[in-house]
Write a protein that holds these residues in place. Structure first.
Motif, short mmCIF file in Angstrom:
data_model
loop_
_atom_site.label_atom_id
_atom_site.label_comp_id
_atom_site.label_asym_id
_atom_site.label_seq_id
_atom_site.Cartn_x
_atom_site.Cartn_y
_atom_site.Cartn_z
N SER A 163 41.93 31.76 33.93
CA SER A 163 41.84 30.36 34.33
C SER A 163 43.04 29.99 35.19
O SER A 163 44.18 30.15 34.79
N LYS A 164 42.78 29.48 36.37
CA LYS A 164 43.86 29.10 37.27
C LYS A 164 44.45 27.73 36.94
O LYS A 164 45.46 27.33 37.52
N SER A 165 43.81 27.02 36.03
CA SER A 165 44.27 25.67 35.69
C SER A 165 45.20 25.65 34.48
O SER A 165 45.58 24.58 34.01
N SER A 167 48.83 26.56 32.64
CA SER A 167 50.23 26.83 32.98
C SER A 167 50.99 27.55 31.87
O SER A 167 52.10 27.99 32.07
#
Length: 265
Positions: A163-165, A167
């Motif tokens: 998932s790029k969302s 952190s």
């Protein structure tokens, strides 16, 4: 030998030895259960061990910037600074530790990712945001590698890496790991405050603001303050997260502009 006379000493010794051998060969189920609990305790203690390579000692929680800004000049200032850091961590970050640890499903990737995104939006200090993401990412990577007996850690990390969302902020990662290795919510929150205080004082020793022995004494003296902060901010929902030390936040934000620095934040 007459009836009713005591058994010879040798017989009693043999009987005692036989009983001990039987107990050793057939451990009780309670002992087996105790072994599991003891193993869990070792895992929990390791999370708090400074030897765990999570990168926490690369960050000073704004102490280095505070020293260069002359906000912290001596040990009395350091004591006040640590209390403010604990208060800020309790008000802003402890709710995320609590919700990640004590959620209905600690291994729920979607629910955890929502917490992570919310904290990312809450942290307005770019230095603190990057430090949190770096520490959290390192903690999850290390935990997934070290605690192989908890497959949920590996599975969750694989899922979230796609998932790029996400952190991987430190507070929700810490709560997640604590929940999966058996910490209850209160213990996880207290552990987070302990790690925070430990890391700030470690940074103070490397900045030559205080010696190692004096830092240990100060840590012991600050324990009541840390406990007070835990009781003040524990078990809160993330909707109640707030920043109580704006000066501390502003000073830490100056860290990136310092010409010479030892720490990442």
């Amino acid at each position: 030998m007459e009836p009713g006379s005591p058994a010879p000493k040798k017989s009693r010794l043999v009987h005692s030895a036989d009983c001990e051998m039987e107990e050793a060969q057939a451990p009780s189920s309670s002992n087996a259960a105790g072994g599991v609990n003891q193993s869990l305790h070792w895992t929990q203690w390791q999370i708090l061990d400074s030897i765990l390579p999570t990168g926490g000692f690369a960050h000073s929680y704004g102490l280095e910037a505070a020293m260069q800004s002359r906000v912290v000049n001596d040990q009395e200032d350091l004591r006040s600074f640590v209390v403010q850091v604990l208060d800020s961590a309790g008000s802003l970050l402890l709710p995320f530790v609590h919700c990640a640890c004590a959620g209905k499903s600690p291994g729920d990737a979607a629910a955890w990712a929502k917490l992570d995104r919310l904290l990312d939006a809450t942290l307005t200090n770019e230095v603190a945001r990057k430090a949190s993401a770096a520490q959290g990412s390192a903690l999850l990577r290390v935990a997934a590698s070290v605690f192989a007996e908890v497959p949920a850690l590996q599975e969750l990390r694989r899922t979230l890496l796609g998932s790029k969302s996400v952190s991987f902020h430190h507070a929700p990662v810490f709560g997640l790991v604590c929940g999966l290795v058996g910490f209850d919510g209160e213990a996880a929150q207290r552990a987070y405050m302990f790690v925070t205080m430990r890391d700030v004082l470690s940074a103070a020793t490397r900045l030559n603001l205080i010696g190692p022995l004096a830092a240990s004494v100060l840590q012991h003296q600050l324990a009541p303050d840390a406990e007070r902060m835990v009781r003040k901010w524990r078990d809160r929902d993330v909707s109640e997260a707030s920043q109580t030390a704006p000066l501390l936040d502003a000073v830490q934000g100056c860290h990136a502009y310092m010409f010479s620095r030892l720490f990442c934040s």
